[in-house]
Design a protein around this motif. Structure first.
Motif, short mmCIF file in Angstrom:
data_model
loop_
_atom_site.label_atom_id
_atom_site.label_comp_id
_atom_site.label_asym_id
_atom_site.label_seq_id
_atom_site.Cartn_x
_atom_site.Cartn_y
_atom_site.Cartn_z
N UNK A 1 0.79 -1.21 0.00
CA UNK A 1 0.00 0.00 0.00
C UNK A 1 0.83 1.27 0.00
N UNK A 2 2.15 1.14 -0.14
CA UNK A 2 3.04 2.29 -0.14
C UNK A 2 3.60 2.53 -1.53
N UNK A 3 3.81 3.79 -1.84
CA UNK A 3 4.48 4.16 -3.08
C UNK A 3 5.99 3.99 -2.93
N UNK A 4 6.67 3.88 -4.05
CA UNK A 4 8.13 3.74 -4.02
C UNK A 4 8.79 4.93 -3.31
N UNK A 5 8.19 6.12 -3.47
CA UNK A 5 8.75 7.31 -2.82
C UNK A 5 8.56 7.28 -1.30
N UNK A 6 7.70 6.41 -0.79
CA UNK A 6 7.46 6.31 0.65
C UNK A 6 8.20 5.14 1.28
N UNK A 7 8.86 4.33 0.47
CA UNK A 7 9.43 3.09 0.97
C UNK A 7 10.51 3.32 2.02
N UNK A 8 11.39 4.31 1.81
CA UNK A 8 12.49 4.51 2.75
C UNK A 8 11.99 4.87 4.14
N UNK A 9 10.94 5.70 4.21
CA UNK A 9 10.39 6.07 5.52
C UNK A 9 9.79 4.86 6.23
N UNK A 10 9.13 3.99 5.48
CA UNK A 10 8.55 2.78 6.07
C UNK A 10 9.67 1.84 6.52
N UNK A 11 10.67 1.64 5.67
CA UNK A 11 11.80 0.77 6.01
C UNK A 11 12.50 1.27 7.28
N UNK A 12 12.71 2.56 7.37
CA UNK A 12 13.38 3.13 8.55
C UNK A 12 12.58 2.83 9.82
N UNK A 13 11.25 2.94 9.76
CA UNK A 13 10.42 2.70 10.93
C UNK A 13 10.57 1.27 11.43
N UNK A 14 10.68 0.31 10.52
CA UNK A 14 10.76 -1.09 10.92
C UNK A 14 12.19 -1.49 11.30
N UNK A 15 13.18 -0.94 10.62
CA UNK A 15 14.56 -1.25 10.99
C UNK A 15 14.91 -0.71 12.38
N UNK A 16 14.32 0.41 12.76
CA UNK A 16 14.54 0.96 14.10
C UNK A 16 14.07 0.00 15.19
N UNK A 17 13.11 -0.85 14.83
CA UNK A 17 12.56 -1.81 15.78
C UNK A 17 13.25 -3.16 15.70
N UNK A 18 14.33 -3.23 14.92
CA UNK A 18 15.11 -4.46 14.85
C UNK A 18 14.66 -5.45 13.80
N UNK A 19 13.75 -5.04 12.92
CA UNK A 19 13.32 -5.94 11.84
C UNK A 19 14.22 -5.76 10.63
#
Length: 294
Positions: free
Chosen positions: A257-275
């Protein structure tokens, strides 16, 4: 009699009609909204079609006009089945081994897993790139011999992704939720059409209305080894802590449900949580596959 209103629009406006369910609050007979791309050589020239069981009012036409970028064209369709008409332009889609079709296209290629999904009331027919992308990503996980026994589909829409997950892992328990009670009703009807058994046990689907992960049923079922969420980038980021908390060690979360331009922000949110990001997806609507450390 039935009526059709057609409005020129951009691709973004056409894809945005999934969020237009509040356009007619309190209406007993809201129109069915469908968008299509009539000419593949003009990828940004789409059409929005609204199908009514009654002659549209001036107020309804005004509300619809705001969805697109042109003047509405109104036509009377006579005695034709208006839902069937609304689905006439929706061709079947292939995603991995899945074949998703409306009632007009019931024959399917051999070796495929077929689902019949009406395009009338809920988002998630497989036509949108993010839904077909999630289907393909699920298929890739099974091809990699991933195994899941406790699955959650958050923001299920039509129920399609939950059905696909149970087809791939038939011994799993699965719960599908949506904030919209109408979507849950549609998912229940689609489960009956596709022979998906409802219930609490292995190989069965439990349906519930829930806002994100705020549901006693989700709490009782967690932790999950697979969470699928095909919603929007903002909610995906907001729900990241809840998803991480609800995952088993080694568990997987699939984000669409995310655009390519939004991917980095989503990735950052999950990597911060150790995923860890195992699959970044591709294209305009990437599907991210994340894994919690074992």
């Amino acid at each position: 009699m039935s009526w059709r209103v057609t409005i020129p629009c951009t691709r973004a406006q056409g894809e945005g009609i999934a969020d237009a369910e509040d356009l007619f609050p309190g209406s007993d007979n809201p129109p069915v909204l469908v968008a299509d791309e009539p000419d593949e050589s003009k990828p940004d020239e789409w059409l929005i079609h609204a199908y009514f069981e009654h002659e549209p009012t001036e107020d309804e036409l005004h509300r619809l006009t705001g969805l697109g970028s042109g003047r509405p064209h109104v036509e009377q369709l006579g005695e034709a089945d208006w839902v069937t008409m609304s689905q006439a332009g929706l061709q079947p889609i292939r995603a991995g081994r899945f074949y998703v079709h409306t009632p007009m296209y019931r024959s399917h290629p051999p070796g495929t897993i077929a689902f019949e999904i009406d395009a009338s009331l809920a988002f998630g027919t497989g036509q949108h790139a993010t839904t077909s992308g999630c289907l393909a990503a699920l298929d890739r996980l099974e091809h990699k011999h991933c195994s899941f026994t406790n699955i959650a589909d958050i923001g299920t829409g039509t129920g399609l992704l939950a059905f696909a997950a149970l087809a791939l892992w038939p011994e799993a328990k699965c719960i599908a939720t949506d904030i919209d009670s109408q979507a849950i009703n549609v998912a229940r009807e689609n489960a009956a059409i596709n022979g998906v058994k409802l219930g609490h046990g292995a190989g069965e689907l439990l349906l519930a209305v829930a806002d994100g992960m705020a549901s006693p049923m989700l709490s009782a079922r967690s932790p999950f080894d697979l969470i699928v969420a095909n919603i929007l980038a903002g909610p995906l980021i907001e729900l990241a802590p809840d998803f991480a908390k609800a995952l088993k060690p080694g568990g997987t979360v699939m984000l669409g449900g995310l655009l390519n331009t939004q991917a980095e922000a989503v990735i950052e949110a999950y990597e911060k949580l150790g995923l860890a990001i195992r699959d970044r997806g591709s294209g305009e609507w990437p599907v991210l596959v994340c894994e919690r450390a074992a």
